[in-house]
Design a protein around this motif. Structure first.
Motif, PDB file in Angstrom:
ATOM      1  N   LEU A 114       0.852  -1.183   0.000  1.00  9.58           N
ATOM      2  CA  LEU A 114       0.000   0.000   0.000  1.00  9.58           C
ATOM      3  C   LEU A 114       0.889   1.235   0.000  1.00  9.58           C
ATOM      4  O   LEU A 114       1.889   1.290   0.719  1.00  9.58           O
ATOM      5  CB  LEU A 114      -0.901   0.031   1.238  1.00  9.58           C
ATOM      6  N   PRO A 121      -3.627   7.230  -3.503  1.00  6.61           N
ATOM      7  CA  PRO A 121      -3.483   5.964  -2.782  1.00  6.61           C
ATOM      8  C   PRO A 121      -3.783   4.779  -3.711  1.00  6.61           C
ATOM      9  O   PRO A 121      -4.809   4.770  -4.398  1.00  6.61           O
ATOM     10  CB  PRO A 121      -4.540   6.055  -1.671  1.00  6.61           C
ATOM     11  N   VAL A 123      -2.989   0.227  -4.462  1.00  7.05           N
ATOM     12  CA  VAL A 123      -2.457  -1.074  -4.046  1.00  7.05           C
ATOM     13  C   VAL A 123      -1.601  -1.594  -5.199  1.00  7.05           C
ATOM     14  O   VAL A 123      -2.029  -1.561  -6.356  1.00  7.05           O
ATOM     15  CB  VAL A 123      -3.581  -2.079  -3.737  1.00  7.05           C
ATOM     16  N   ALA A 150      -7.856  -6.246  -0.758  1.00 10.73           N
ATOM     17  CA  ALA A 150      -7.421  -5.019  -0.082  1.00 10.73           C
ATOM     18  C   ALA A 150      -7.797  -3.794  -0.910  1.00 10.73           C
ATOM     19  O   ALA A 150      -8.229  -2.769  -0.357  1.00 10.73           O
ATOM     20  CB  ALA A 150      -5.912  -5.063   0.160  1.00 10.73           C
ATOM     21  N   ASP A 153     -11.589  -3.329  -0.488  1.00  9.03           N
ATOM     22  CA  ASP A 153     -11.949  -2.854   0.848  1.00  9.03           C
ATOM     23  C   ASP A 153     -11.563  -1.389   1.057  1.00  9.03           C
ATOM     24  O   ASP A 153     -12.305  -0.615   1.675  1.00  9.03           O
ATOM     25  CB  ASP A 153     -11.281  -3.721   1.920  1.00  9.03           C
ATOM     26  N   LYS A 154     -10.395  -1.019   0.545  1.00  8.32           N
ATOM     27  CA  LYS A 154      -9.893   0.341   0.755  1.00  8.32           C
ATOM     28  C   LYS A 154     -10.276   1.286  -0.379  1.00  8.32           C
ATOM     29  O   LYS A 154      -9.880   2.450  -0.372  1.00  8.32           O
ATOM     30  CB  LYS A 154      -8.368   0.307   0.919  1.00  8.32           C
ATOM     31  N   LYS A 155     -11.015   0.729  -1.389  1.00  7.96           N
ATOM     32  CA  LYS A 155     -11.471   1.537  -2.532  1.00  7.96           C
ATOM     33  C   LYS A 155     -10.297   2.220  -3.224  1.00  7.96           C
ATOM     34  O   LYS A 155     -10.302   3.432  -3.485  1.00  7.96           O
ATOM     35  CB  LYS A 155     -12.516   2.564  -2.087  1.00  7.96           C
ATOM     36  N   ARG A 156      -9.298   1.415  -3.551  1.00  6.23           N
ATOM     37  CA  ARG A 156      -8.102   1.919  -4.234  1.00  6.23           C
ATOM     38  C   ARG A 156      -7.906   1.207  -5.569  1.00  6.23           C
ATOM     39  O   ARG A 156      -8.272   0.033  -5.708  1.00  6.23           O
ATOM     40  CB  ARG A 156      -6.847   1.700  -3.382  1.00  6.23           C
TER      41      ARG A 156
END
Length: 310
Positions: A114, A121, A123, A150, A153-156
């Motif tokens: 990350l 931001p 991944v 990931a 979940d983190k909207k990246r």
């Protein structure tokens, strides 16, 4: 015992104050044969300055060059079954895994991280060819799924650097099952409306090419990378024909529509950041403001009056 090498030469070296020179101080360019100083090559992201040849690069170094200020956080890879088929050829599979872990310092071929690029931001999932040829086994498949999850979940956005010889033969059908599993995660990432950019490095072949490596929104290839399912030699032996020059290389595939662009490793970060801003509808950096126009007021000339007569 050789008297000259064992006694005379060390004696002379000690008298002259000579020191042993590391063998990897200079690296030879595979294309031109030019010798390049190791530190210069490392500072240039393992790209030969004169020829532009892209050497293989470790996952940790790639991430350091890719993220802003070289700062990133790695995700712990999930546990997976080790040697589920009790496979053995010339060596036991467990011994091969131990050797690969000792050589690379990695648990398997995949590293998830990350961080930010140009403030965005993201991944990043990196496949390291140094770990058993970047082959895709159960552990690698689980790690790739962890990276996609990931990102969701983190909207990246997810950027995946592919480098692999294909499925890991020591795990048989269990390795091949990672192809549909990772493909499902690609679909889930796209359903979440998140960009998926794939960087194809040298080499990207086998089942990896037949699955997640060719399902990106944008496909970028490093110059000269070998990309395909089967290798050129296997294809030539099968069809009994000579393949075109540069077949399965990045530049040839871009000309024939298989990849979107070929980008030097030195320009990857800027290129991907620009693509993500367009895909995410993020305003690009505003152009430098032009100097404000200054209104110039010109005073009207004052008419001279004749002096009054007395």
């Amino acid at each position: 015992m050789n008297w000259i090498t064992s006694y005379v030469r060390p004696k002379i070296n000690s008298m002259l104050g000579r020191r042993d020179i590391p063998e990897n101080l200079w690296i030879k360019c595979p294309e031109t044969g030019e010798m390049v100083f190791h530190k210069d090559l490392e500072d240039n992201q393992w790209v030969i300055p004169s020829s532009g040849h892209h050497m293989k690069i470790k996952a940790a170094e790639r991430l350091k060059f890719f993220f802003d200020d070289g700062a990133y956080e790695t995700l712990e890879n999930p546990k997976a079954a080790v040697d589920p088929l009790k496979f053995r050829d010339e060596k036991r599979y467990t011994d091969r895994l131990k050797d690969a872990k000792a050589k690379t310092g990695m648990d398997d071929a995949i590293v998830n991280a990350l961080g930010t690029i140009d403030g965005l931001p993201v991944v990043a999932t990196v496949q390291d060819f140094a770990f058993m040829g970047g082959s895709l086994g159960m552990a690698a498949g689980e790690a790739i799924i962890r990276g996609f999850q990931a990102a969701i979940d983190k909207k990246r956005p997810l950027i995946l650097f592919a480098a692999s010889g294909g499925a890991r033969m020591q795990e048989g059908i269990l390795s091949l099952m990672q192809l549909p599993r990772t493909t499902v995660m690609v679909d889930r990432l796209k359903e979440a409306g998140l960009p998926y950019i794939v960087v194809l490095t040298n080499p990207t072949t086998g089942g990896v090419t037949a699955s997640y490596a060719m399902l990106g929104d944008v496909h970028i290839a490093e110059p000269g990378a070998l990309i395909g399912f089967a290798g050129p030699r296997v294809i030539e032996q099968t069809i009994r024909e000579k393949l075109p020059e540069g077949f399965q290389r990045s530049e040839y595939l871009m000309e024939h529509g298989m990849v979107d662009m070929v980008v030097s490793r030195l320009e990857l970060k800027e290129t991907i950041a620009r693509l993500l801003k367009m895909l995410l509808n993020t305003p690009l950096e505003e152009a430098e403001a032009e100097p404000e126009e200054v209104e110039v007021i010109v005073a009207e000339p004052v008419e001279e009056t004749a002096p009054a007569q007395g």
